[in-house]
Each structure stands twice: as C-alpha cells, then as structure tokens.
Design a protein around this motif. Structure first.
Motif, PDB file in Angstrom:
ATOM      1  N   ARG A 174     -16.523   9.264  12.498  1.00 23.42           N
ATOM      2  CA  ARG A 174     -16.534   9.129  11.046  1.00 23.42           C
ATOM      3  C   ARG A 174     -17.297   7.884  10.644  1.00 23.42           C
ATOM      4  O   ARG A 174     -17.429   6.944  11.431  1.00 23.42           O
ATOM      5  N   SER A 175     -17.756   7.895   9.412  1.00 27.39           N
ATOM      6  CA  SER A 175     -18.511   6.753   8.906  1.00 27.39           C
ATOM      7  C   SER A 175     -17.591   5.573   8.624  1.00 27.39           C
ATOM      8  O   SER A 175     -16.453   5.746   8.185  1.00 27.39           O
ATOM      9  N   LEU A 176     -18.111   4.396   8.874  1.00 24.39           N
ATOM     10  CA  LEU A 176     -17.410   3.168   8.501  1.00 24.39           C
ATOM     11  C   LEU A 176     -17.366   3.085   6.973  1.00 24.39           C
ATOM     12  O   LEU A 176     -18.295   3.514   6.283  1.00 24.39           O
ATOM     13  N   LEU A 177     -16.277   2.569   6.436  1.00 27.00           N
ATOM     14  CA  LEU A 177     -16.099   2.444   4.995  1.00 27.00           C
ATOM     15  C   LEU A 177     -16.041   0.977   4.588  1.00 27.00           C
ATOM     16  O   LEU A 177     -15.865   0.095   5.431  1.00 27.00           O
ATOM     17  N   VAL A 178     -16.179   0.736   3.297  1.00 24.75           N
ATOM     18  CA  VAL A 178     -15.993  -0.608   2.749  1.00 24.75           C
ATOM     19  C   VAL A 178     -14.835  -0.561   1.767  1.00 24.75           C
ATOM     20  O   VAL A 178     -14.805   0.276   0.861  1.00 24.75           O
ATOM     21  N   ALA A 179     -13.862  -1.456   1.958  1.00 26.51           N
ATOM     22  CA  ALA A 179     -12.703  -1.539   1.080  1.00 26.51           C
ATOM     23  C   ALA A 179     -12.959  -2.579   0.000  1.00 26.51           C
ATOM     24  O   ALA A 179     -13.350  -3.707   0.292  1.00 26.51           O
ATOM     25  N   VAL A 180     -12.744  -2.177  -1.250  1.00 26.55           N
ATOM     26  CA  VAL A 180     -12.975  -3.057  -2.404  1.00 26.55           C
ATOM     27  C   VAL A 180     -11.771  -2.964  -3.344  1.00 26.55           C
ATOM     28  O   VAL A 180     -11.020  -1.976  -3.316  1.00 26.55           O
ATOM     29  N   PRO A 181     -11.548  -3.982  -4.177  1.00 22.60           N
ATOM     30  CA  PRO A 181     -10.462  -3.870  -5.167  1.00 22.60           C
ATOM     31  C   PRO A 181     -10.714  -2.680  -6.082  1.00 22.60           C
ATOM     32  O   PRO A 181     -11.863  -2.378  -6.443  1.00 22.60           O
ATOM     33  N   ALA A 182      -9.656  -1.990  -6.466  1.00 15.03           N
ATOM     34  CA  ALA A 182      -9.796  -0.788  -7.283  1.00 15.03           C
ATOM     35  C   ALA A 182     -10.429  -1.065  -8.636  1.00 15.03           C
ATOM     36  O   ALA A 182     -11.048  -0.169  -9.230  1.00 15.03           O
ATOM     37  N   ASP A 183     -10.308  -2.296  -9.140  1.00 12.75           N
ATOM     38  CA  ASP A 183     -10.906  -2.621 -10.439  1.00 12.75           C
ATOM     39  C   ASP A 183     -12.255  -3.323 -10.305  1.00 12.75           C
ATOM     40  O   ASP A 183     -12.800  -3.830 -11.281  1.00 12.75           O
ATOM     41  N   HIS A 184     -12.815  -3.336  -9.100  1.00 17.38           N
ATOM     42  CA  HIS A 184     -14.112  -3.972  -8.861  1.00 17.38           C
ATOM     43  C   HIS A 184     -15.232  -3.039  -9.334  1.00 17.38           C
ATOM     44  O   HIS A 184     -15.106  -1.813  -9.238  1.00 17.38           O
ATOM     45  N   THR A 227     -10.767 -15.169   7.289  1.00 14.09           N
ATOM     46  CA  THR A 227     -10.819 -14.502   8.587  1.00 14.09           C
ATOM     47  C   THR A 227      -9.403 -14.219   9.066  1.00 14.09           C
ATOM     48  O   THR A 227      -8.509 -15.056   8.958  1.00 14.09           O
ATOM     49  N   THR A 228      -9.196 -13.006   9.574  1.00 11.97           N
ATOM     50  CA  THR A 228      -7.901 -12.617  10.123  1.00 11.97           C
ATOM     51  C   THR A 228      -8.077 -11.384  10.989  1.00 11.97           C
ATOM     52  O   THR A 228      -8.932 -10.544  10.723  1.00 11.97           O
ATOM     53  N   ARG A 229      -7.260 -11.269  12.027  1.00 10.53           N
ATOM     54  CA  ARG A 229      -7.262 -10.060  12.859  1.00 10.53           C
ATOM     55  C   ARG A 229      -6.432  -8.942  12.237  1.00 10.53           C
ATOM     56  O   ARG A 229      -6.633  -7.776  12.520  1.00 10.53           O
ATOM     57  N   ASP A 230      -5.469  -9.316  11.418  1.00 13.14           N
ATOM     58  CA  ASP A 230      -4.488  -8.364  10.920  1.00 13.14           C
ATOM     59  C   ASP A 230      -5.065  -7.480   9.820  1.00 13.14           C
ATOM     60  O   ASP A 230      -5.526  -7.977   8.796  1.00 13.14           O
ATOM     61  N   TRP A 231      -5.011  -6.159  10.028  1.00 16.85           N
ATOM     62  CA  TRP A 231      -5.586  -5.244   9.046  1.00 16.85           C
ATOM     63  C   TRP A 231      -4.822  -5.250   7.733  1.00 16.85           C
ATOM     64  O   TRP A 231      -5.413  -5.166   6.659  1.00 16.85           O
ATOM     65  N   LEU A 232      -3.509  -5.351   7.788  1.00 17.13           N
ATOM     66  CA  LEU A 232      -2.732  -5.386   6.550  1.00 17.13           C
ATOM     67  C   LEU A 232      -3.103  -6.623   5.733  1.00 17.13           C
ATOM     68  O   LEU A 232      -3.261  -6.543   4.508  1.00 17.13           O
ATOM     69  N   ALA A 233      -3.258  -7.753   6.416  1.00  9.39           N
ATOM     70  CA  ALA A 233      -3.650  -8.977   5.708  1.00  9.39           C
ATOM     71  C   ALA A 233      -5.027  -8.806   5.067  1.00  9.39           C
ATOM     72  O   ALA A 233      -5.241  -9.215   3.913  1.00  9.39           O
ATOM     73  N   LYS A 234      -5.962  -8.206   5.781  1.00 16.88           N
ATOM     74  CA  LYS A 234      -7.297  -7.982   5.220  1.00 16.88           C
ATOM     75  C   LYS A 234      -7.219  -7.159   3.940  1.00 16.88           C
ATOM     76  O   LYS A 234      -7.819  -7.496   2.912  1.00 16.88           O
ATOM     77  N   LEU A 235      -6.471  -6.067   4.009  1.00 14.68           N
ATOM     78  CA  LEU A 235      -6.414  -5.162   2.858  1.00 14.68           C
ATOM     79  C   LEU A 235      -5.656  -5.787   1.689  1.00 14.68           C
ATOM     80  O   LEU A 235      -6.014  -5.569   0.523  1.00 14.68           O
ATOM     81  N   GLN A 236      -4.642  -6.558   1.974  1.00 16.78           N
ATOM     82  CA  GLN A 236      -3.929  -7.225   0.885  1.00 16.78           C
ATOM     83  C   GLN A 236      -4.809  -8.299   0.243  1.00 16.78           C
ATOM     84  O   GLN A 236      -4.740  -8.518  -0.980  1.00 16.78           O
ATOM     85  N   LEU A 237      -5.641  -8.964   1.030  1.00 20.24           N
ATOM     86  CA  LEU A 237      -6.588  -9.922   0.465  1.00 20.24           C
ATOM     87  C   LEU A 237      -7.614  -9.217  -0.413  1.00 20.24           C
ATOM     88  O   LEU A 237      -8.025  -9.737  -1.453  1.00 20.24           O
ATOM     89  N   VAL A 238      -8.030  -8.015   0.009  1.00 18.47           N
ATOM     90  CA  VAL A 238      -8.931  -7.225  -0.839  1.00 18.47           C
ATOM     91  C   VAL A 238      -8.231  -6.881  -2.147  1.00 18.47           C
ATOM     92  O   VAL A 238      -8.799  -7.041  -3.246  1.00 18.47           O
ATOM     93  N   ALA A 239      -6.994  -6.417  -2.068  1.00 18.41           N
ATOM     94  CA  ALA A 239      -6.250  -6.045  -3.274  1.00 18.41           C
ATOM     95  C   ALA A 239      -6.098  -7.232  -4.222  1.00 18.41           C
ATOM     96  O   ALA A 239      -6.090  -7.059  -5.451  1.00 18.41           O
ATOM     97  N   ALA A 240      -6.016  -8.432  -3.654  1.00 20.17           N
ATOM     98  CA  ALA A 240      -5.861  -9.634  -4.472  1.00 20.17           C
ATOM     99  C   ALA A 240      -7.184 -10.130  -5.042  1.00 20.17           C
ATOM    100  O   ALA A 240      -7.206 -11.146  -5.748  1.00 20.17           O
ATOM    101  N   GLY A 241      -8.283  -9.426  -4.720  1.00 21.37           N
ATOM    102  CA  GLY A 241      -9.582  -9.811  -5.257  1.00 21.37           C
ATOM    103  C   GLY A 241     -10.236 -10.959  -4.522  1.00 21.37           C
ATOM    104  O   GLY A 241     -11.144 -11.618  -5.059  1.00 21.37           O
ATOM    105  N   CYS A 242      -9.829 -11.195  -3.278  1.00 18.64           N
ATOM    106  CA  CYS A 242     -10.348 -12.336  -2.513  1.00 18.64           C
ATOM    107  C   CYS A 242     -11.635 -12.019  -1.761  1.00 18.64           C
ATOM    108  O   CYS A 242     -12.238 -12.906  -1.141  1.00 18.64           O
ATOM    109  N   GLY A 243     -12.069 -10.774  -1.763  1.00 20.11           N
ATOM    110  CA  GLY A 243     -13.270 -10.391  -1.044  1.00 20.11           C
ATOM    111  C   GLY A 243     -13.233  -8.910  -0.727  1.00 20.11           C
ATOM    112  O   GLY A 243     -12.326  -8.186  -1.167  1.00 20.11           O
ATOM    113  N   ILE A 244     -14.213  -8.448   0.034  1.00 17.39           N
ATOM    114  CA  ILE A 244     -14.258  -7.053   0.471  1.00 17.39           C
ATOM    115  C   ILE A 244     -14.349  -7.032   1.988  1.00 17.39           C
ATOM    116  O   ILE A 244     -14.635  -8.049   2.627  1.00 17.39           O
ATOM    117  N   THR A 245     -14.094  -5.865   2.582  1.00 17.07           N
ATOM    118  CA  THR A 245     -14.095  -5.784   4.041  1.00 17.07           C
ATOM    119  C   THR A 245     -14.434  -4.370   4.482  1.00 17.07           C
ATOM    120  O   THR A 245     -14.278  -3.412   3.710  1.00 17.07           O
TER     121      THR A 245
END
Length: 305
Positions: A174-184, A227-245
């Motif tokens: 499958r293709s790699l995706l980019v996670a962004v805040p829903a209001d971005h 930077t973090t290894r944890d996927w949940l942390a990455k996605l929660q940072l995205v949800a908080a508007g701290c960046g994309i991944t």
C-alpha cells in the motif's frame, strides 16, 4: 573439549549475541560485562571446534557452524525452560508460537490477528515482541522467533544476505500516507500534492531515523518539530497541530480524532510492503495457523481512514 560439555549459560549467551548482533548489546541485556560474554563465546567455540561468529566493525555475523548452534541452542533452552515450568507446577500451554513485529504493525495488524486466533484456536499461545528489521531477522536466524512481520520500501531488497534465504510472503502493498490535522488546509481534498509538502514542520522518528515520519520525496532539508518512536505520540502531536507525519496505510483505521491520513500525488512511488518472514522449512501447525491469521488480518484492514 566435546560440545556436550557446553554449559547452558554459554548457550544462553550465544543465543543473545546471535539475536542482538553485538557483544555489547548482549552483555547489556544479560547484565554481564563484555569480557564475560566474550569468554562464554570462546568456551563455546572451543567446545564446537569451530568459529561460530565473524567479528566485524558493525557487530557479529553467524558462521555456518554458528547458525547450526544457534538453532539447536534455541531448542535446548526452550526444552530446559519448559522442564523448569513443569517442575514448578506451571501448566504447559497446548502450543506456543513466537512472533516478532515492526512497531506500527503492533498497533493494528497484530491485535486483530491475535484476537481472531484466540477465537478460532484458543489452545495456541503467541509470545510476541516488537523489534527493528535487523533485530527481527537475527532473531529468526537464531531460532528465537518463528515468524516476523517486516516492513519493506522500494527497491524491496532482501532483509539480509545470509543463507538459506528467508521465505518472504507479501501480505499487503500500500502507499505511504501523510497524516495532517483535520482542520489543516492540506486536509481539504482527497490527496496531497507532493509540492505542497515543502516547507512543512515534521514529526519524525528519533535522531538518525528521520525517515520515519518525513515524506521521502521532499526535495529539501526537512524542518523537524518533534522526534519520537511512538506512533500514538506522533498522531496526537499531529492532532494538536504540532506538525505532520507519514504513516503506513494500516494505521489509517485507528487514527485519533482530529487527524486525516491522505495519499500523496506526484513524485516517486512511495509504496510499502508488509512482509511475513520465516526460515525456509515446513511450518508446524500452530505456526501455520498464526500465519493464516496474520494474512487474513492484513487483507481485511482498510487502506486508509
């Protein structure tokens, strides 16, 4: 010295070295000094009458004799441990399978497969752990796991050059995706143009592994916000508007609220393969049952969410 004189301690040390790839890492895991590990390996090599490890600048590599000893050592240690459990009155499971997986597979594929396996074959117990691709491949070679879930990116090279070659089955591509805040602004469409990824702040893997989180086709030095290894942390940072991944497609089904994962249009193909790896020998029935459950879960998981 005959090989029958090899101690159980030496076999445990050797298995740890074979799996971890360096004497230093094995010593740290066992709570030994590196010199103590070296002495145990030297004793085992004298008993075997052969070199078991090739020492290299980047760690150790099993010789042909070393692969035989690693495989047999794993079986001996498992039998000794089973005997100890029986003597202690701990009931034996009907069957046990050892599974290794890369980080993101543990967030979606593994739980689904194990839940289904418990439903259909409750007598099978799966003992699992997470690891990097090199660590999981070494564990397969050392005989300490039966199956490994690996991730592979183009050009899809084999995970190692040892013989015999590992048996690899593609469970999904499958293709790699980019996670962004829903209001971005990037979340307004059904895909993201690769040119629109320039100048973004990224949430990436730890230092030295920035590729886990940054789109590979970005033609600039990325700005790393966190930077973090944890996927949940990455996605929660995205949800908080701290960046994309970037995220594997399998994670699309478990995104937290406030996050969208979208495909990227343009640039080189950035698909990822999910592989099931094992040594090339007939599978015992419990291992084959787990392999089937993993294949079913991989096929049945939505590509995005």
């Amino acid at each position: 010295m005959a090989f029958g004189d090899a101690s159980l301690t030496a076999l445990r040390v050797f298995r740890e070295v074979a799996e971890r790839g360096t004497l230093t890492a094995a010593a740290a895991a066992l709570g030994y000094t590196q010199s103590a590990v070296s002495r145990q390996i030297a004793t085992l090599e004298r008993a075997a009458g052969a070199e078991l490890l090739q020492r290299r600048h980047d760690g150790v590599r099993l010789t042909a004799a070393g692969r035989v000893v690693a495989r047999r050592a794993a079986a001996v240690i498992d039998q000794i441990d089973a005997t100890a459990r029986e003597l202690a009155g701990i009931p034996e499971e009907l069957a046990s399978v050892r599974l290794g997986w890369f980080t993101s597979a543990g967030t979606w594929l593994v739980p689904q497969a194990l839940a289904e396996l418990r439903r259909t074959h409750p007598g099978i117990t799966v003992v699992g752990r997470e690891g990097s691709t090199p660590a999981l491949v070494r564990a397969l070679r050392a005989g300490t796991i039966d199956l490994a879930l690996l991730a592979s990116a183009p050009p899809y090279r084999p995970p190692d050059s040892e013989t015999p070659a590992l048996r690899l089955q593609v469970l999904a591509e499958r293709s790699l995706l980019v996670a962004v805040p829903a209001d971005h602004p990037l979340a307004r469409g059904e895909y993201i143009d690769v040119d629109d990824l320039r100048g973004r702040r990224w949430i990436a893997g730890p230092r030295g592994d920035y590729t886990m989180g940054v789109w590979p086709g970005v033609d600039e030095r990325p700005e790393i916000a966190h930077t973090t290894r944890d996927w949940l942390a990455k996605l929660q940072l995205v949800a908080a508007g701290c960046g994309i991944t970037t995220v594997p497609a399998g994670l699309g089904a478990i995104l937290p609220p406030g996050v969208r994962a979208l495909p990227v249009r343009g640039g080189a193909d950035e698909s990822r393969r999910l592989l099931l790896a094992r040594l090339p020998h007939p599978l015992p029935e419990p291992v084959a049952r787990l392999a089937t459950a993993l294949r079913t879960a991989a096929v049945g998981t939505p590509a995005s969410g």
